[in-house]
Design an enzyme around this catalytic site. Structure first.
Site, mmCIF file in Angstrom:
data_model
loop_
_atom_site.group_PDB
_atom_site.id
_atom_site.type_symbol
_atom_site.label_atom_id
_atom_site.label_comp_id
_atom_site.label_asym_id
_atom_site.label_seq_id
_atom_site.Cartn_x
_atom_site.Cartn_y
_atom_site.Cartn_z
ATOM 1 N N SER A 61 0.790 -1.238 0.000
ATOM 2 C CA SER A 61 0.000 0.000 0.000
ATOM 3 C C SER A 61 0.817 1.282 0.000
ATOM 4 C CB SER A 61 -0.965 0.012 1.190
ATOM 5 O OG SER A 61 -2.053 -0.844 0.947
ATOM 6 N N LYS A 64 0.479 3.364 -3.035
ATOM 7 C CA LYS A 64 -0.653 4.279 -3.226
ATOM 8 C C LYS A 64 -0.195 5.728 -3.228
ATOM 9 C CE LYS A 64 -3.768 0.979 -0.978
ATOM 10 N NZ LYS A 64 -4.488 0.606 0.248
ATOM 11 N N TYR A 189 -3.032 -2.049 -10.335
ATOM 12 C CA TYR A 189 -3.051 -1.991 -8.871
ATOM 13 C C TYR A 189 -2.308 -3.171 -8.250
ATOM 14 C CZ TYR A 189 -4.687 -2.040 -4.074
ATOM 15 O OH TYR A 189 -4.729 -2.081 -2.706
ATOM 16 N N TYR A 240 -4.251 3.609 7.844
ATOM 17 C CA TYR A 240 -5.567 2.987 7.844
ATOM 18 C C TYR A 240 -6.453 3.556 8.950
ATOM 19 C CZ TYR A 240 -2.828 -0.215 4.962
ATOM 20 O OH TYR A 240 -2.005 -0.741 4.017
ATOM 21 N N VAL A 258 1.120 -3.806 3.937
ATOM 22 C CA VAL A 258 1.046 -5.103 4.612
ATOM 23 C C VAL A 258 2.262 -5.982 4.309
ATOM 24 C CG1 VAL A 258 -1.465 -5.093 4.797
ATOM 25 C CG2 VAL A 258 -0.373 -6.139 2.786
#
Length: 304
Positions: A61, A64, A189, A240, A258
């Protein structure tokens, strides 16, 4: 600094026992949960490191952040945020619940999976391969790391098990949030999440943002405004649904993945890269967060 980092890694090696590696992506489950490393780069060219700082892991992530900058360069800020919001969701990063129950329709922010899939769909290119290659080259440029490459085993593992992400993609397509080909967006992605990095790579990403979108050569790759937008979203959404607590404990713009990575930014001073694959219940590196908290206590480098 070198001795401090060594002491903190030794102190929190035991903290890794309180977490678990990500198991929903089969390839990630093979990782040693006891790994822990840190790399710091500052504006004066100093490099400090300790522990398993040179282990390769997939960026997950943290990608992103990279994709968001490229999507804004490709489409402009106004268009990107017409499709994805800027607010914390309060839900887990892979939640699908609010896509249908919220009146806003678009995903809450680019740091949750739904928002990131929308962002990936905006990257320009002739096809999924071209779009991913553009993102990979952009990532290499801003981290000044030409060795970055896709981990094909992790990519296949992500693609084969990413059913919830696929469901989100098709739902977003049905709502008109994704306008292009859904499978292309998902391929980009899954691949961006599967790029191999080290703690040094993500420390370089942190330093790039600390320097307001400039590389070490002085090239302005993204504007100050884009850099500020990204860092603000890292503070509010980057960890998060634990971002508020993390801001109190650590107080730096940060983004976790992660795969065990955390990138943190000390504005105008340094970039920090953490590798700590044992995760807490929110999906954040459990020992990495504790290590960062102690580091900020010692250096007094919080932004708040």
């Amino acid at each position: 600094m070198q001795e401090l980092l060594k002491e903190l890694v030794e102190k929190h090696r035991k903290t890794t026992e309180l977490g678990k590696v990500a198991s929903y992506i089969p390839e990630l489950e093979k990782t040693n949960p006891r790994n822990l490393g840190i790399y710091i780069l500052d504006n004066e060219g100093n490099e400090y490191f300790a522990g398993d700082y040179d282990n390769k892991f997939t960026v997950q992530s943290i990608s992103k952040v990279v994709a968001l900058m490229l999507a804004i360069l490709d489409n402009g800020e106004e268009y990107v945020f017409s499709k994805v919001g800027m607010d914390p969701s309060g839900d887990p990063f892979n939640s699908i619940r609010k896509l249908e129950t919220s009146s806003r329709r678009k995903p809450y922010n680019p740091m949750i999976n739904a928002g990131a899939i929308v962002v990936s769909s905006m990257i320009k290119g002739d096809d999924a391969k071209d779009k991913f290659n553009r993102l990979l080259e952009f990532f290499k440029k801003i981290t000044e790391d030409p060795s970055l490459e896709l981990n094909p085993k992790v990519y296949l593992s992500e693609s084969e098990t990413g059913n919830k992400n696929r469901a989100m993609g098709y739902y977003l397509k049905s709502e008109g949030i994704i306008t292009g080909n859904v499978e292309e967006a998902l391929e980009v992605y899954f691949k961006q999440c599967s790029i191999d990095v080290t703690a040094k790579t993500i420390a370089k990403l942190g330093l790039f943002l600390a320097n307001e979108g400039q590389t070490s050569t002085g090239e302005q790759v993204v504007s100050n405004r884009v850099s500020r937008i990204v860092k603000t979203l890292m503070v509010t959404c980057g960890m998060y649904d634990n971002s508020g607590e993390f801001a109190v404990r650590v107080g730096l713009p940060s983004k976790s993945g992660v795969g065990g990575g955390i990138v943190s930014v000390v504005p105008h001073k340094m970039g920090i890269g953490i590798y700590s694959p044992a995760l807490d219940q929110k999906g954040n590196p459990i020992a990495g967060v504790c290590l960062l908290e102690d580091l900020c206590n010692e250096l007094k480098c919080r932004i708040f």
